[in-house]
Design a protein around this motif. Structure first.
Motif, PDB file in Angstrom:
ATOM      1  N   ARG A 151      13.826  -4.576  -8.185  1.00 21.58           N
ATOM      2  CA  ARG A 151      12.589  -5.319  -7.955  1.00 21.58           C
ATOM      3  C   ARG A 151      12.654  -6.717  -8.569  1.00 21.58           C
ATOM      4  N   THR A 152      13.479  -6.905  -9.589  1.00 20.86           N
ATOM      5  CA  THR A 152      13.702  -8.267 -10.088  1.00 20.86           C
ATOM      6  C   THR A 152      14.386  -9.106  -9.019  1.00 20.86           C
ATOM      7  N   GLY A 153      15.310  -8.478  -8.285  1.00 18.15           N
ATOM      8  CA  GLY A 153      15.927  -9.164  -7.156  1.00 18.15           C
ATOM      9  C   GLY A 153      14.907  -9.545  -6.097  1.00 18.15           C
ATOM     10  N   HIS A 158      11.572 -13.393  -3.321  1.00 17.12           N
ATOM     11  CA  HIS A 158      10.190 -13.574  -2.842  1.00 17.12           C
ATOM     12  C   HIS A 158      10.014 -12.996  -1.434  1.00 17.12           C
ATOM     13  N   ASP A 159      10.603 -11.805  -1.217  1.00 15.84           N
ATOM     14  CA  ASP A 159      10.564 -11.197   0.105  1.00 15.84           C
ATOM     15  C   ASP A 159       9.415 -10.204   0.276  1.00 15.84           C
ATOM     16  N   LEU A 183       7.448  -8.755  -7.833  1.00 14.88           N
ATOM     17  CA  LEU A 183       7.310  -9.045  -9.257  1.00 14.88           C
ATOM     18  C   LEU A 183       6.323  -8.082  -9.918  1.00 14.88           C
ATOM     19  N   ILE A 184       5.175  -7.838  -9.263  1.00 10.15           N
ATOM     20  CA  ILE A 184       4.175  -6.942  -9.849  1.00 10.15           C
ATOM     21  C   ILE A 184       4.729  -5.527  -9.981  1.00 10.15           C
ATOM     22  N   GLU A 185       5.447  -5.074  -8.953  1.00  8.48           N
ATOM     23  CA  GLU A 185       5.998  -3.711  -9.025  1.00  8.48           C
ATOM     24  C   GLU A 185       7.058  -3.606 -10.111  1.00  8.48           C
ATOM     25  N   MET A 186       7.844  -4.659 -10.287  1.00  6.45           N
ATOM     26  CA  MET A 186       8.840  -4.650 -11.369  1.00  6.45           C
ATOM     27  C   MET A 186       8.172  -4.500 -12.727  1.00  6.45           C
ATOM     28  N   LEU A 187       7.092  -5.257 -12.938  1.00  4.67           N
ATOM     29  CA  LEU A 187       6.382  -5.188 -14.214  1.00  4.67           C
ATOM     30  C   LEU A 187       5.758  -3.808 -14.435  1.00  4.67           C
ATOM     31  N   LEU A 188       5.253  -3.201 -13.376  1.00  8.14           N
ATOM     32  CA  LEU A 188       4.636  -1.883 -13.499  1.00  8.14           C
ATOM     33  C   LEU A 188       5.665  -0.765 -13.640  1.00  8.14           C
ATOM     34  N   THR A 189       6.903  -1.010 -13.243  1.00  8.78           N
ATOM     35  CA  THR A 189       7.956  -0.002 -13.374  1.00  8.78           C
ATOM     36  C   THR A 189       8.552   0.020 -14.776  1.00  8.78           C
TER      37      THR A 189
END
Length: 344
Positions: A151-153, A158-159, A183-189
Motif C-alpha cells: 500500500r506504500t507503493g 497515487h493509483d 495511503l489511508i489503507e496503509m496507515l490503517l494496516t
C-alpha cells in the motif's frame, strides 16, 4: 478552515530496456519495487514462523510459491473482468488477450485474494495435502507487514484516488485535494501488522490470524470504497451500488467470524500448536514426527533401545548357562548377577 496537508509525491521510473516493436518498455517502477520488498519481508516473517512451528520448510516454500503465483495472476485477471470488462470488448481480440496476459499492467487486492485461493487449492490437490488451514494461517501472520509495503507503493503511485476533499488528511493532487485511499489503507494496516508481530511471541490456534485479519480488514475496506473517486477516467464499476470489493468484504467478514470462532474453540480444547513441536506435515523438512519434538535429540530413545538389547542378551545367556555351582565366578569388583526364578 481545513486544507490538504499531505504533498503529492511521485517517484520516477528507472528505464532498463526501451520500447521495441510496440512492446512495453522495461522499467523499474516504484510501485513494483515496494511490492517486491513487501513480498520478501513478508516471506522472511512467515518462513521464520513456519520454522518455529515445525513445518517442512521445503513444502512450505512450495505453498508460498503456488499461492503468490495465483495471487498475482488472479489480481490482474479479476481486475479486468470485474472492474474494467470494457477493455475486452473495446479492442481487438489480440489486444484483449495481451491485456489479460500482461499482469503487471493492473492489480486488484480482492482479485489477488481470489487468485491466491485458487493457487492454494491447486497446490493442495497437486500434493494431496489433507489440511491447508495451518499453512494459510501461518502465511496470514506475516501478510499485514507485506501489505504495508504494497500500500506504500500505491500511495506513491497515487493509483487509488478518492473523493475531492479539503480535509487535512487529503493529498494535494494536481487539480485539487483528494483522499489517497492507498495511503489511508496503509496507515490503517500498520496497527494490524504491529499487533501480529507482537502476537507471534507465543503460538496461536490455527485460524487465529486469518480470523482477526479478515474481521479487521473487511470493515475498513468496505468503508473506504465509498470514498472512491467517480470523476476520473475509467472509474470502478458498481454492482447494486457497491464495488466488487465491497461485496467480497461481506463474504470475507463472514469467513473471519467462522475462522476466529474455530480458533477460539480449538484453544479451549487445548489444541494450540507449540513452538519447537512437530509441524502439521510431520516435522521439519519432512524428517518425520520425532525430528520436530522439542528437546529430543534422539539419544534418549537410543539408550532405551540399548537397554532392551542388553536385557535380551542377558536373558539368552542365562538360559544357555548350566545351572550348577561350577559356573564361572564374577569379575573382581563387579556385583554378581541376580539369579532368575523359573517363572521369569
Amino acid at each position: 478552515m481545513f486544507e490538504p496537508k499531505i504533498p503529492y509525491i511521485t517517484l520516477p521510473e528507472i528505464p532498463i530496456v526501451p520500447s521495441i516493436g510496440g512492446a512495453d518498455p522495461i522499467t523499474i517502477k516504484p510501485f513494483g519495487t515496494l511490492v517486491a520488498i513487501g513480498v520478501y519481508v513478508g516471506w522472511l516473517i512467515v518462513h521464520r514462523q513456519a520454522k518455529k512451528l515445525g513445518f517442512s520448510l521445503e513444502r512450505f516454500s512450495q505453498f508460498i510459491g503456488w499461492t503468490l503465483a495465483g495471487g498475482f495472476i488472479g489480481g490482474h485477471v479479476f481486475d479486468v473482468l470485474l472492474y474494467h470488462p470494457s477493455r475486452l470488448f473495446d479492442q481487438s481480440p489480440g489486444d484483449a488477450l495481451k491485456d489479460l496476459l500482461f499482469i503487471w499492467r493492473s492489480q486488484s487486492s480482492f482479485g489477488g485474494f481470489m487468485g491466491a485461493c485458487l493457487g492454494m487449492l491447486a497446490w493442495k490437490n497437486r500434493f494431496r495435502i489433507k489440511s491447508v488451514l495451518p499453512y494459510c494461517d501461518t502465511m496470514a501472520s506475516g501478510f499485514p507487514v507485506g501489505w504495508v509495503f504494497g500500500r506504500t507503493g500505491c500511495s506513491v503511485a497515487h493509483d487509488h484516488p478518492g473523493l475531492k476533499s479539503e480535509h487535512w488528511l487529503a493529498v494535494q493532487y494536481p487539480g485539487g485535494g483528494r483522499f489517497d485511499l492507498g495511503l489511508i489503507e496503509m496507515l490503517l494496516t500498520l496497527p494490524l501488522a504491529l499487533g501480529f508481530l507482537a502476537s507471534m511471541r507465543k503460538p496461536r490456534p490455527w485460524g487465529f490470524y486469518l480470523g482477526v485479519m479478515s474481521l479487521y480488514y473487511a470493515p475498513i475496506r468496505f468503508g473506504l470504497d465509498f470514498l472512491r473517486a467517480r470523476d476520473v477516467r475509467d472509474p470502478d464499476l458498481r454492482y447494486g451500488g457497491l464495488t466488487p470489493a465491497q461485496w467480497l468484504c461481506i463474504v470475507l467478514f463472514g469467513a473471519g467470524v467462522l475462522m476466529l470462532t474455530r480458533a477460539l474453540a480449538s484453544a479451549r480444547r487445548g489444541e494450540t500448536p507449540v513452538y519447537g513441536g512437530v509441524g502439521p506435515d510431520g516435522g521439519p523438512d519432512g524428517a518425520g514426527p520425532a525430528a520436530g519434538r522439542a528437546g529430543d535429540d534422539g539419544e534418549e530413545g537410543d539408550d532405551e533401545d540399548d537397554g532392551e538389547d542388553e536385557d535380551e542378551v542377558d536373558d539368552e545367556g542365562d538360559e544357555d548357562a548350566p545351572a550348577s555351582s561350577d559356573a564361572a565366578p564374577a569379575k573382581a569388583g563387579s556385583a554378581p548377577k541376580r539369579k532368575r526364578s523359573p517363572e521369569a
